[in-house]
Write a protein that holds these residues in place. Sequence first.
Motif, mmCIF file in Angstrom:
data_model
loop_
_atom_site.group_PDB
_atom_site.id
_atom_site.type_symbol
_atom_site.label_atom_id
_atom_site.label_comp_id
_atom_site.label_asym_id
_atom_site.label_seq_id
_atom_site.Cartn_x
_atom_site.Cartn_y
_atom_site.Cartn_z
ATOM 1 N N PRO A 122 0.808 -1.231 0.000
ATOM 2 C CA PRO A 122 0.000 0.000 0.000
ATOM 3 C C PRO A 122 0.834 1.270 0.000
ATOM 4 O O PRO A 122 0.413 2.290 -0.552
ATOM 5 C CB PRO A 122 -0.839 -0.116 1.284
ATOM 6 C CG PRO A 122 -0.169 -1.139 2.111
ATOM 7 C CD PRO A 122 0.512 -2.079 1.173
ATOM 8 N N VAL A 123 2.032 1.214 0.589
ATOM 9 C CA VAL A 123 2.914 2.394 0.579
ATOM 10 C C VAL A 123 3.339 2.714 -0.842
ATOM 11 O O VAL A 123 3.307 3.870 -1.287
ATOM 12 C CB VAL A 123 4.152 2.159 1.475
ATOM 13 C CG1 VAL A 123 5.158 3.298 1.305
ATOM 14 C CG2 VAL A 123 3.740 2.040 2.931
ATOM 15 N N MET A 124 3.742 1.696 -1.599
ATOM 16 C CA MET A 124 4.143 1.910 -2.992
ATOM 17 C C MET A 124 2.981 2.396 -3.838
ATOM 18 O O MET A 124 3.152 3.234 -4.727
ATOM 19 C CB MET A 124 4.714 0.609 -3.564
ATOM 20 C CG MET A 124 6.037 0.194 -2.931
ATOM 21 S SD MET A 124 6.634 -1.390 -3.558
ATOM 22 C CE MET A 124 6.981 -0.976 -5.272
ATOM 23 N N VAL A 125 1.787 1.867 -3.552
ATOM 24 C CA VAL A 125 0.599 2.304 -4.295
ATOM 25 C C VAL A 125 0.356 3.788 -4.078
ATOM 26 O O VAL A 125 0.096 4.538 -5.025
ATOM 27 C CB VAL A 125 -0.630 1.476 -3.866
ATOM 28 C CG1 VAL A 125 -1.923 2.147 -4.331
ATOM 29 C CG2 VAL A 125 -0.548 0.073 -4.435
ATOM 30 N N ARG A 126 0.418 4.227 -2.840
ATOM 31 C CA ARG A 126 0.185 5.642 -2.541
ATOM 32 C C ARG A 126 1.223 6.527 -3.215
ATOM 33 O O ARG A 126 0.913 7.635 -3.672
ATOM 34 C CB ARG A 126 0.164 5.880 -1.031
ATOM 35 C CG ARG A 126 -1.109 5.355 -0.377
ATOM 36 C CD ARG A 126 -1.147 5.637 1.110
ATOM 37 N NE ARG A 126 -2.394 5.152 1.697
ATOM 38 C CZ ARG A 126 -3.504 5.876 1.778
ATOM 39 N NH1 ARG A 126 -3.530 7.103 1.314
ATOM 40 N NH2 ARG A 126 -4.600 5.363 2.322
ATOM 41 N N GLU A 127 2.462 6.070 -3.295
ATOM 42 C CA GLU A 127 3.507 6.839 -3.976
ATOM 43 C C GLU A 127 3.197 6.978 -5.463
ATOM 44 O O GLU A 127 3.351 8.047 -6.052
ATOM 45 C CB GLU A 127 4.859 6.156 -3.782
ATOM 46 C CG GLU A 127 5.425 6.277 -2.373
ATOM 47 C CD GLU A 127 6.721 5.518 -2.210
ATOM 48 O OE1 GLU A 127 7.117 4.791 -3.157
ATOM 49 O OE2 GLU A 127 7.351 5.646 -1.139
#
Length: 305
Positions: A79-84
Amino acid sequence: MNNVKKSFSIRDLENLSGIKAHTIRIWEKRYDLFSPERTETNIRTYDLANLQKLLNVTLLYNSGYKISKIAKLEEPQIPVMVREIVANNSKKSHAINAFKLAMVNFDQNLFFNTYTSLLSERSFREIFNEIFIPLLNELGLLWQTDTISPAHEHFITNLIKQKIYINTEKLQVLEPTKKDKVFVLFLPENEIHEIGLLYVNYEIALHGYKTVYLGQTMPIESLVDLLKYYDNVHFISYFTVSPTKDELNNYFDQFTKALSPLGRCKLYVLGHQIQYVVKDDLPENIKTFNSIEQLMDSILLGTAS
């Protein structure tokens, strides 16, 4: 309201993500990405966490990440990579997927962050036409197939309405520059689907006209009051489910009898139900349009009069 869907079939996952069920099964078996439960008849069912993960994985996959690399990521990394990606890339497919993810999780922060990212490169009109309209069309299909619940649909559509209201208000504080017509927008009785009409209101205000927005489920007799205040009133309505196919002719007759004798007024109609209208049978003061673009072109060219 306790009708939030919490269990999804593999067909639901396919509908929401765009990834074929066969591919989802391969990702599940080969990379152990998802953990479905099984019914007594051995049918896979997926919970909300699995759906959220699939949408995240899909966004990464569509952004160029290999599925083998995604599978090696720690669970919190995804989810962190998605938000980025959402923050740095406002491509249409990414944005629509992010909005769907926001809907599934009732995550208004993700909705607002995605919208803000889009706004850095696009106007509100572009966002509505390029992103929101395809999203809304897709939501309609997801709702019809019972992939999402009414709660999901209401959540995302109300956030979109907020954006229309905000952008319309910015225009309505300005004095109208065109005063030859006044546009009164309303939905007929038993009609509550108003996003299309709200956006029409925005477009007309954007082009300098005065609008009066009356909203949902307005009786014809209540429209008469507007003719006491304005000349050359142009009413606009959006028929999504009401009046029904069999009620259309009667509705137009009632409108004409109630309003036409009282002054110059027109009725322009858009929406799903107009496919059942026989245009040759319409009174002279009533016109139908197949799209918002067609309506606006007619208004701006002066042919909608």
